[in-house]
Design an enzyme around this catalytic site. Sequence first.
Site, PDB file in Angstrom:
ATOM      1  N   VAL A  70       6.403  -0.050   6.684  1.00 41.79           N
ATOM      2  CA  VAL A  70       5.734   0.860   7.626  1.00 41.79           C
ATOM      3  C   VAL A  70       6.559   2.133   7.787  1.00 41.79           C
ATOM      4  O   VAL A  70       7.735   2.070   8.142  1.00 41.79           O
ATOM      5  CB  VAL A  70       5.558   0.184   9.013  1.00 41.79           C
ATOM      6  CG1 VAL A  70       4.818   1.113   9.958  1.00 41.79           C
ATOM      7  CG2 VAL A  70       4.827  -1.144   8.886  1.00 41.79           C
TER       8      VAL A  70
ATOM      9  N   GLY B 180       1.420  13.639  -9.279  1.00 45.26           N
ATOM     10  CA  GLY B 180       2.029  12.318  -9.075  1.00 45.26           C
ATOM     11  C   GLY B 180       2.210  11.953  -7.613  1.00 45.26           C
ATOM     12  O   GLY B 180       2.845  10.953  -7.285  1.00 45.26           O
TER      13      GLY B 180
ATOM     14  N   LYS C  64      -0.560  -0.949   7.754  1.00 39.27           N
ATOM     15  CA  LYS C  64       0.633  -0.616   8.542  1.00 39.27           C
ATOM     16  C   LYS C  64       0.381  -0.773  10.041  1.00 39.27           C
ATOM     17  O   LYS C  64       1.220  -1.326  10.761  1.00 39.27           O
ATOM     18  CB  LYS C  64       1.075   0.817   8.209  1.00 39.27           C
ATOM     19  CG  LYS C  64       1.588   0.944   6.769  1.00 39.27           C
ATOM     20  CD  LYS C  64       1.706   2.403   6.353  1.00 39.27           C
ATOM     21  CE  LYS C  64       2.244   2.545   4.934  1.00 39.27           C
ATOM     22  NZ  LYS C  64       2.131   3.917   4.411  1.00 39.27           N
TER      23      LYS C  64
ATOM     24  N   GLY D 193       7.971   4.097   5.726  1.00 45.68           N
ATOM     25  CA  GLY D 193       9.063   4.349   4.778  1.00 45.68           C
ATOM     26  C   GLY D 193      10.427   4.402   5.439  1.00 45.68           C
ATOM     27  O   GLY D 193      10.925   3.392   5.956  1.00 45.68           O
TER      28      GLY D 193
ATOM     29  N   THR E  45       8.806   2.877  -8.121  1.00 42.67           N
ATOM     30  CA  THR E  45       9.512   3.942  -7.400  1.00 42.67           C
ATOM     31  C   THR E  45      10.555   3.374  -6.442  1.00 42.67           C
ATOM     32  O   THR E  45      11.715   3.808  -6.417  1.00 42.67           O
ATOM     33  CB  THR E  45       8.483   4.774  -6.593  1.00 42.67           C
ATOM     34  OG1 THR E  45       7.482   5.222  -7.494  1.00 42.67           O
ATOM     35  CG2 THR E  45       9.121   5.957  -5.920  1.00 42.67           C
ATOM     36  N   VAL E  46      10.149   2.391  -5.638  1.00 39.32           N
ATOM     37  CA  VAL E  46      11.069   1.881  -4.618  1.00 39.32           C
ATOM     38  C   VAL E  46      12.157   1.010  -5.258  1.00 39.32           C
ATOM     39  O   VAL E  46      13.345   1.115  -4.906  1.00 39.32           O
ATOM     40  CB  VAL E  46      10.296   1.093  -3.536  1.00 39.32           C
ATOM     41  CG1 VAL E  46      11.249   0.603  -2.456  1.00 39.32           C
ATOM     42  CG2 VAL E  46       9.201   1.961  -2.923  1.00 39.32           C
TER      43      VAL E  46
ATOM     44  N   GLU F 179      11.067  -3.682   6.946  1.00 42.47           N
ATOM     45  CA  GLU F 179      11.153  -2.336   7.521  1.00 42.47           C
ATOM     46  C   GLU F 179      10.450  -1.295   6.650  1.00 42.47           C
ATOM     47  O   GLU F 179       9.783  -0.384   7.139  1.00 42.47           O
ATOM     48  CB  GLU F 179      12.630  -1.937   7.696  1.00 42.47           C
ATOM     49  CG  GLU F 179      12.838  -0.592   8.341  1.00 42.47           C
ATOM     50  CD  GLU F 179      12.207  -0.533   9.724  1.00 42.47           C
ATOM     51  OE1 GLU F 179      12.678  -1.233  10.621  1.00 42.47           O
ATOM     52  OE2 GLU F 179      11.220   0.220   9.904  1.00 42.47           O
TER      53      GLU F 179
ATOM     54  N   GLU G 246      -1.860   8.113  -6.141  1.00 41.40           N
ATOM     55  CA  GLU G 246      -2.038   7.116  -7.196  1.00 41.40           C
ATOM     56  C   GLU G 246      -3.266   7.449  -8.048  1.00 41.40           C
ATOM     57  O   GLU G 246      -4.205   8.086  -7.562  1.00 41.40           O
ATOM     58  CB  GLU G 246      -2.285   5.735  -6.571  1.00 41.40           C
ATOM     59  CG  GLU G 246      -1.240   5.278  -5.600  1.00 41.40           C
ATOM     60  CD  GLU G 246      -0.024   4.701  -6.299  1.00 41.40           C
ATOM     61  OE1 GLU G 246      -0.132   4.341  -7.483  1.00 41.40           O
ATOM     62  OE2 GLU G 246       1.032   4.621  -5.652  1.00 41.40           O
TER      63      GLU G 246
ATOM     64  N   GLY H 155       8.196   7.606  -0.700  1.00 41.10           N
ATOM     65  CA  GLY H 155       9.179   8.186  -1.615  1.00 41.10           C
ATOM     66  C   GLY H 155      10.345   7.243  -1.853  1.00 41.10           C
ATOM     67  O   GLY H 155      10.645   6.366  -1.025  1.00 41.10           O
TER      68      GLY H 155
END
Length: 435
Positions: free
Chosen positions: A134, A189, A207, A136, A16-17, A131, A192, A304
Amino acid sequence: MTKHKTWRLGVAGLGTVGTGLLTFLADHAKYAPAGGQAVVTGVSARSRSRPRPFDISGLPWVDDPVALATSAEIDIFVELIGGSDGPAKAAVEAALGAGKPVVTANKALIAEHGAELAVLAEAKGVPLLFEAAVMGGVPAVKIVREALVGDDIRSIAGILNGTCNFILTEMEATGRSFGEVLGEAQRLGYAEADPTMDVGGFDAAHKISILAALAFGCAPNFAAAEIEGIENVDLLDIQLARDLGYRIKLVASADRSSDGVLVRVHPSLAPLAHPLAQAGGALNALFIDGARTGRIFIQGPGAGAGPTAAAVAADIADVMTTGTRPVFQVPASQLEPFKPVDPAKSIGRAYLRLSVKDEPGVIAAVSETLAEAGVSIESFLQKPIENAPAILKGGVPIVLTTHAVAESVLKAAIERIAALPAVLDRPRLLRIARI
Ligand code: HSE
């Protein structure tokens, strides 16, 4: 640093990222902080052919992330593989060892191996930035490491896992159980297939361990965190807490005292009007309490593709535009060893839910037992329940909140209450957040 330079990125991990980052860079083809330009010159992932929202066929592919990390074709290694060990750790170590700046979103890696990686990065004089690890898209790391470097942070507390926040919010809004809401979140979705890292509290603990290290100048120590997830949060407690004016949130906290540092993750009660109680859905929210600045509150999307990739892009911009700061606010050689505080010594208020026989003298017996144990009751609620859930084991619920009490005293009192003949099950303990 050279101006107007082209910075070549090697991106390992295309979930995703990773695909979010590639999309961002494609949409901003001239992404050029301070005149430098970022271009992707290598990608690596477990599978080359898996369907992705971004077409990677035009990008140079490298099978082995360690080979990508040390490739002469890249200037910055971007690690989006995840996991505290295995290929992510090997590749980050290799990149730093080769003197390449690293940008990562990997909270487990930094929380569990951050101190040793900081030593390596600083020995090589290259940045190690995280960055996106933690909150997002919310710049929590930058705020704690850089913007508040002139303050003396005493405590940090907040909601650091969007999946848990979504599940707890949905349970309250729809009256469904944990299992039902988790199942739906997985189908959609949001959660997980193996939700343990999220619902077990481990993701939030990673985090908060990172934030504690940044805030207090100590080595991150995930192993010292006290962790309780939301798997056993029952709808009944959400409803009873609400009757008492509270909402249950998964709260991660780090407190520093003269005894050391206490890092905890627990389902906790927050007053309904409190900003943490108001942060619903998948939002993340955090209070930072500094001796000079006072309290700062930040809130936003903690997960996200868009928000997390934006945080990765911001770190890439930092590598392109600025000099190297210490990885954890103070140089790695000056990080204090993490001195854990025994959670039994912590002092706080609590919520206790008991299932008791509905007969004379029960409330008196409970309150006498608490008084003898040195626990002071703040409020007491007995509520008739229709269609009593099975967890009450045929009893009726009584719920009480306590004044501040040492955890060791509270735990001893709970043992004594559990032994009362009219008490049908172990009391359910939830902390009231110190926020
Ligand atoms: N799975 C995390 C969450 C996001 O639900 O907040 C990534 O850390």
